[in-house]
Scaffold this active site. Sequence first.
Site, PDB file in Angstrom:
ATOM      1  N   ALA A  92      -1.475  23.010 -49.949  1.00 16.12           N
ATOM      2  CA  ALA A  92      -1.806  21.838 -50.671  1.00 16.12           C
ATOM      3  C   ALA A  92      -0.559  20.719 -50.641  1.00 16.12           C
ATOM      4  CB  ALA A  92      -2.109  22.137 -52.103  1.00 16.12           C
ATOM      5  N   PRO A 105       2.327  18.096 -49.943  1.00 11.32           N
ATOM      6  CA  PRO A 105       2.728  17.657 -50.824  1.00 11.32           C
ATOM      7  C   PRO A 105       1.661  16.856 -51.927  1.00 11.32           C
ATOM      8  CG  PRO A 105       2.976  15.785 -49.220  1.00 11.32           C
ATOM      9  CD  PRO A 105       2.573  17.113 -48.492  1.00 11.32           C
ATOM     10  N   CYS A 115      -2.024  18.665 -38.033  1.00 14.91           N
ATOM     11  CA  CYS A 115      -1.387  17.240 -37.414  1.00 14.91           C
ATOM     12  C   CYS A 115      -0.776  17.599 -36.169  1.00 14.91           C
ATOM     13  CB  CYS A 115      -0.709  16.555 -38.537  1.00 14.91           C
ATOM     14  SG  CYS A 115      -0.276  15.046 -38.026  1.00 14.91           S
TER      15      CYS A 115
END
EC number: 2.1.1.-
Length: 526
Positions: A347, A349, A464
């Site tokens: 989770a 930041p 990402c």
Amino acid sequence: MNGDARRSGANAGDDRRRDRVGGRGADDRPDANGRRAPERDRTGDARRPRAGADAKRGRRGDDRRPGKGQADVRPSGKRSGAPEDGARLAARDLLRDVRERDAYANLALPALLRRYKLSGRDAALATELAYGTSRARGQLDAVIEAAAARPIAEIDGDLLDVLRLGTYQLLRTRIGAHAAVDTSVALVRAEHGAGKAGFVNAVLRKAANRTLPEWVEALAPADPVAHLAFEHAHPLWIAQSFADALGARAGELAAALEADDARPAVHLVARPGDITAEELALVTGGTEGRWSPYAVYLDEGGDPGDLEPIRAGMAAVQDEGSQLVALALTRAELDGPDTGRWLDLCAGPGGKANLLGSLAAIDGYTVDAVERSEHRAELVRRATRDLPVRVHVVDGRDSGLEPGYDRILVDAPCTGLGALRRRPEARWRRRPEDLAELTALQRELLSAAYDLLRPGGVVLYSTCSPHLAETTAVVGDLVRRTGARELDTPALLPGVTDAGDGPAAQFWPHRHGTDAMFLAALRKPA
């Protein structure tokens, strides 16, 4: 309630929205103010080469147009060459912090802007110079080596910071050659004396003899991928990973690298139930996003943290691709009813946990958020305050949570190759050998999430990064071992074009204007 009804429920928060929107717009950003320059006592040991006759040729005027890849930035305020140029001092100090302390540019720059009392155009110039120089470091180093006729390793670090900064201005901005050279020489003279300033002057004048395309033609390798990697300032291994991920559309590699080398737009997310994207755009002077119903593109200039909706917790800075990752999880079809148990297994930041928590609140659902680091867990708590989110400070691979979740997000730690434009120094800090440890962690986290999922539930895996070892390889491993069913992930992104043929989806900066996010939804067979 299905995913579409849940999204439409964002309007249910009108009663919580009244009178809370009223912050500053784009016209209220502060103007530039004073500058100051602290004295330093540092020395260098670089030798000064004899400047050849060619160092006196090819000087360009201040009104030159930017070439390909050049930024439209110009200095403001004081005359060029002044040692009190705060924007360049801040940029130089950032390069030094990254080199000496392995600092993260996006975390170190705000303090430097405050130190030199920079705002408005001066802050924007400092940011462009610092981030742009960091992004282009490998390309700049090749030019500096050629101009100095010596390896980078033989140039004193403090001088190298200024040489990189000056070469970036010469080749990749609209700043005139006189200003770029003179201000760089002044920085070195003020700190190290005339001798070393002369070395910097000679190197930069040689660098100025050619345009960026001319330097690319002279220095880039002949191999097509390596040539594009040099032209767009990427390490070869990263450019190759992009080409591999593009697959049959590897012809887009130049566009992908060019977009990845550009300064990204700031994306905001409107918190469902508190404010709509339309309202947020009106308040901030931005424009509504193309893909996410909660996205707003912020105009350039100013600090997003100064915007009233962000200070009030009604909005946040979040890439539109990250928003779509969270939304895709809520849209996936389950086998059986949604009992309202959702989990964000990685989770920190807290950006995606915030969006998931806001959507869960509309239906009375709850979200468990797992973060191993106490510091990052505190960031999650702040991001999800007043939302039905419970934060657990545990390792996601062995969380001890009760199985039976309907929806689980695994936004796994990764190389971050898809967000290099937002982390300017990262492309030169990452190494191919980082992959082995990260991919092992990714597989363990996805397996742990699958064990916590109820039969008929959905886990969404995202990174990402477009690197195949972190994306399709990780998903394929779980499918082979467990029989998990891959869902048509692009179908969970209504309106989003060109996200792939499935079953996974891949965003690209040059196609979508987002980070290069990968996402794949998998259902546990009932």
